[in-house]
Enzyme design. Sequence first.
Site, mmCIF file in Angstrom:
data_model
loop_
_atom_site.group_PDB
_atom_site.id
_atom_site.type_symbol
_atom_site.label_atom_id
_atom_site.label_comp_id
_atom_site.label_asym_id
_atom_site.label_seq_id
_atom_site.Cartn_x
_atom_site.Cartn_y
_atom_site.Cartn_z
ATOM 1 N N HIS A 1 1.035 -1.293 0.078
ATOM 2 C CA HIS A 1 -0.124 -0.120 -0.181
ATOM 3 C C HIS A 1 0.869 1.407 -0.077
ATOM 4 O O HIS A 1 2.014 1.038 0.470
ATOM 5 C CB HIS A 1 -1.106 -0.145 1.356
ATOM 6 C CG HIS A 1 -0.246 0.020 2.436
ATOM 7 N ND1 HIS A 1 0.162 1.252 3.100
ATOM 8 C CD2 HIS A 1 0.033 -0.856 3.635
ATOM 9 C CE1 HIS A 1 0.690 1.187 4.123
ATOM 10 N NE2 HIS A 1 0.599 -0.268 4.536
ATOM 11 N N CYS B 1 3.652 -4.479 6.668
ATOM 12 C CA CYS B 1 3.530 -4.199 5.238
ATOM 13 C C CYS B 1 4.388 -4.040 4.394
ATOM 14 O O CYS B 1 5.655 -3.616 4.707
ATOM 15 C CB CYS B 1 2.238 -3.006 5.251
ATOM 16 S SG CYS B 1 0.652 -3.720 5.886
#
Length: 389
Positions: A345, A362
């Site tokens: 992301h 992430c």
Amino acid sequence: MSTDVFFPEVCVVRVHWKYAAASVAVALIAALSGCAPDPEAVPAEPVVETSVAVASTPPATSTPTPSPTPSAAESVTATPDATETPTPTPTSAALLKEGDDSDEVRELQHRLLQLQWYEGDITSTFDEKTRLAVEGFQTKRGFNATGEVDQETWDKLVDMTRQPTDDEMHNILRAGPALFRKGDSGDEVKDIQARLKQIAWFSGDITGNYGDVTVEAVKGFQKKRGIPVTGEVDQRTLDRLVAMTRTPTTDELNNVVPTASSTSMTLDDRCLSGRVICISKAQRKLAWVVDGKISMVVDVRFGSELTPTRNGVFSVNWKSRDHVSSLYHTSMPYALFFSGGQAVHYSSDFAARGYNGASHGCVNVRDKAAVAKLFDLAQVGDKVVVYTG
């Protein structure tokens, strides 16, 4: 023990003896009932009960009577009641909690600031922002996320941080001696300009001359990081800049535009077939690959040692364009989830701070336009490969 004492045509007296004094009472009872106790019936060991039984005719033989059931006093044992509920072990008392106001709260906030759980000015008030920062810190370490600082939380926080200075706890910023300032020139200035350009604070060509453009770039960088805004590079400013950036390449220092080959990356064999988001930890790159052909390469950042990004072969499980983390309450635009809560992301923090920070597991992308394009290209089910090479 018990003994049946018989007196012709009158009565039977059963006597249980406990103490010698009891014989007096029994004798009195027997006398009132017209009987006398048998002195041979006195037991060798004392017992608790004393009772009198009256019968009109004595039995032909004397049958020993079983020992009586112990009295309530004798039945007390150490075995707990089966229905008793154990008392829960109390948790540690809160050392600091919401509503407190003290210098200890200032220290707490600055230690959280060092770990990027708290931002803004240091105050003496344990407010909601402080509680949320404590909750985040506790959650990440697997502690009971109460938002209150108990001994376990405090010990861990102290172990991971340094003692803040009095100036730091009172938001006093003092600039250090200038290492580089307006009018300077040379390779060191080129390095500063190139590093500022990496994190989008400097625009234009790298010149090596410390002029007005460089002064404004340094001021902007200092203001964003809470460093005294002077436009001059002191040791604190330089250390922070170096920590957030990488060593500039020769091409960067000399304004050479990267060629297509310089944006390529070495692919893992598992990325050579099909539609793949190929992610290299060693190269800190992500490539969008279709049938072995790279069509996009972007810089990426990974989780810390405490929250590592998992290696392996995965697939895009689901997509969320405007996702917000329910755990950390942070924005995760263009999220492509591939392993539980781990996703590729966009990260505004990565865009602003570079490699000085880390994700919670992430894969962060700092090029917003590129990750938005990747979000549109990738489909649920596409392969994701994360490797160390």
